[in-house]
Design an enzyme around this catalytic site. Structure first.
Site, PDB file in Angstrom:
ATOM      1  N   THR A  33       0.859  -1.189   0.000  1.00  0.00           N
ATOM      2  CA  THR A  33       0.000   0.000   0.000  1.00  0.00           C
ATOM      3  C   THR A  33       0.892   1.235   0.000  1.00  0.00           C
ATOM      4  O   THR A  33       1.711   1.423   0.899  1.00  0.00           O
ATOM      5  CB  THR A  33      -0.933   0.006   1.219  1.00  0.00           C
ATOM      6  N   TYR A  34       0.719   2.067  -1.028  1.00  0.00           N
ATOM      7  CA  TYR A  34       1.530   3.280  -1.205  1.00  0.00           C
ATOM      8  C   TYR A  34       0.756   4.500  -0.736  1.00  0.00           C
ATOM      9  O   TYR A  34      -0.480   4.531  -0.805  1.00  0.00           O
ATOM     10  CB  TYR A  34       1.906   3.441  -2.677  1.00  0.00           C
TER      11      TYR A  34
END
Length: 184
Positions: A33-34
């Site tokens: 998850t960025y």
């Protein structure tokens, strides 16, 4: 620490040659998850911040990772700072409380292979993007980057890789969404 990484597009033939020549370490499932910074544009600064959840052999690990700008024109080499975290949900809550926003989550299956001391190959099947091969080594300083990149590229070329890619999976996925009108 500097992560020296070369990535290329792969097909079944490349995957099979790796499986024949090198020793499998393990197969992992990654959920990356960025995050978007509240005050600067990581796309402009070529940085990344992510939480990676990694599952393998019934185990679970999570890491908070900062990736600095690429420092080499021919690879994905960059400074990387990674710390293990025990509670990804609480770290997510901290980041969101500080104004960070989730950008995208990339899911992939990675087969990791031992090549030589300090050199690992990853065979990646990335949801929505396809098959890739990454080869990486770690270095203390930038003075070895050029020679190491040359060696890593030669290994990938010997496995049949013809097209290389400097963009991250995040960049590729965001570009795909823009091209297909899916970005929101």
């Amino acid at each position: 620490m500097i992560e020296i990484e070369v990535k290329g597009y792969a097909d079944d033939g490349v995957f099979e040659r790796v499986r024949e020549r090198f020793k499998l370490i393990r197969t992992e499932y990654h959920e990356d998850t960025y995050f978007r910074h509240p005050c600067r544009d990581f796309a402009e600064t070529d940085e990344a911040l992510r939480i990676r959840i990694r599952r393998f052999n019934g185990h679970f690990e999570a890491f908070l990772t900062y990736k600095g700008p690429k420092i080499d024109r021919n690879s994905k080499t960059r400074k990387e700072i990674e710390v293990p975290i025990s509670d990804p949900d609480k770290h997510l809550e901290i980041l969101e409380s500080l104004g960070f926003e989730e950008v995208l989550t990339i899911e992939k299956t990675r087969e990791k292979y031992y090549v030589d001391k300090g050199i690992i190959i990853g065979l990646d099947e990335v949801n929505g993007l396809g098959k890739f091969i990454e080869i990486e080594a770690l270095a203390e300083g930038e003075e070895v980057v050029e020679e190491t990149v040359r060696i890593l590229r030669e290994i990938l070329e010997s496995l049949g890789v013809k097209k290389f890619e400097r963009r991250s999976y995040l960049e590729l996925m965001l570009q795909k969404e823009v091209n297909h009108g899916e970005a929101g």
